[in-house]
Scaffold this motif. Structure first.
Motif, PDB file in Angstrom:
ATOM      1  N   ILE A 117      39.168  48.938  46.867  1.00 51.27           N
ATOM      2  CA  ILE A 117      40.232  48.325  46.055  1.00 51.27           C
ATOM      3  C   ILE A 117      40.587  46.950  46.620  1.00 51.27           C
ATOM      4  CG2 ILE A 117      42.656  48.532  45.362  1.00 51.27           C
ATOM      5  CD1 ILE A 117      42.194  51.619  45.356  1.00 51.27           C
ATOM      6  N   ALA A 118      40.677  46.845  47.946  1.00 54.47           N
ATOM      7  CA  ALA A 118      40.990  45.558  48.573  1.00 54.47           C
ATOM      8  C   ALA A 118      39.911  44.524  48.249  1.00 54.47           C
ATOM      9  CB  ALA A 118      41.124  45.735  50.085  1.00 54.47           C
ATOM     10  N   GLN A 119      38.648  44.909  48.357  1.00 49.66           N
ATOM     11  CA  GLN A 119      37.557  43.981  48.065  1.00 49.66           C
ATOM     12  C   GLN A 119      37.545  43.568  46.599  1.00 49.66           C
ATOM     13  OE1 GLN A 119      34.174  46.122  49.547  1.00 49.66           O
ATOM     14  NE2 GLN A 119      34.418  45.312  51.618  1.00 49.66           N
ATOM     15  N   ALA A 120      37.800  44.508  45.717  1.00 48.40           N
ATOM     16  CA  ALA A 120      37.810  44.206  44.286  1.00 48.40           C
ATOM     17  C   ALA A 120      38.918  43.221  43.923  1.00 48.40           C
ATOM     18  CB  ALA A 120      37.972  45.489  43.476  1.00 48.40           C
ATOM     19  N   ASN A 121      39.961  43.166  44.750  1.00 50.63           N
ATOM     20  CA  ASN A 121      41.089  42.280  44.485  1.00 50.63           C
ATOM     21  C   ASN A 121      41.128  41.070  45.417  1.00 50.63           C
ATOM     22  OD1 ASN A 121      42.889  43.600  42.332  1.00 50.63           O
ATOM     23  ND2 ASN A 121      42.276  45.289  43.647  1.00 50.63           N
ATOM     24  N   HIS A 157      50.801  50.928  49.536  1.00 50.31           N
ATOM     25  CA  HIS A 157      51.847  50.051  50.071  1.00 50.31           C
ATOM     26  C   HIS A 157      51.247  48.877  50.839  1.00 50.31           C
ATOM     27  CE1 HIS A 157      54.212  53.840  49.541  1.00 50.31           C
ATOM     28  NE2 HIS A 157      54.892  52.959  48.846  1.00 50.31           N
ATOM     29  N   GLY A 158      50.226  49.130  51.612  1.00 52.79           N
ATOM     30  CA  GLY A 158      49.563  48.051  52.331  1.00 52.79           C
ATOM     31  C   GLY A 158      48.880  47.070  51.395  1.00 52.79           C
ATOM     32  N   LEU A 159      48.233  47.582  50.359  1.00 53.20           N
ATOM     33  CA  LEU A 159      47.560  46.701  49.401  1.00 53.20           C
ATOM     34  C   LEU A 159      48.568  45.865  48.624  1.00 53.20           C
ATOM     35  CD1 LEU A 159      44.821  49.177  48.129  1.00 53.20           C
ATOM     36  CD2 LEU A 159      44.506  47.210  49.660  1.00 53.20           C
ATOM     37  N   LEU A 160      49.702  46.453  48.276  1.00 56.55           N
ATOM     38  CA  LEU A 160      50.748  45.695  47.594  1.00 56.55           C
ATOM     39  C   LEU A 160      51.311  44.608  48.510  1.00 56.55           C
ATOM     40  CD1 LEU A 160      52.664  48.515  45.690  1.00 56.55           C
ATOM     41  CD2 LEU A 160      51.286  46.685  44.691  1.00 56.55           C
TER      42      LEU A 160
END
Length: 62
Positions: A46-50, A19-22
């Motif tokens: 995941i955050a870094q990859a995006n 939810h935070g990443l979205l």
């Protein structure tokens, strides 16, 4: 762990910090992820990859 032996953990608990990443991907200026340490590492990867690492603050929970 909940769910049947054939149920993947992410179907029962959800993806780490999803939810935070979205919210960050949708344009939130700052998102705070409070997750257990092993899950937090995955969420930050995941955050870094995006390209969201500048918007995501990771806090270790219990």
């Amino acid at each position: 762990m909940t769910g049947s032996p054939r149920t993947p953990w992410f179907w029962t608990w959800g993806w780490p910090g999803v939810h935070g990443l979205l919210a960050a991907a949708a344009g939130a200026r700052r998102v705070y992820l409070v997750e257990p340490e092993p899950v937090l590492r995955i969420a930050m990867e995941i955050a870094q990859a995006n390209g969201l690492q500048d918007r995501v603050v990771a806090l270790q929970g219990e």
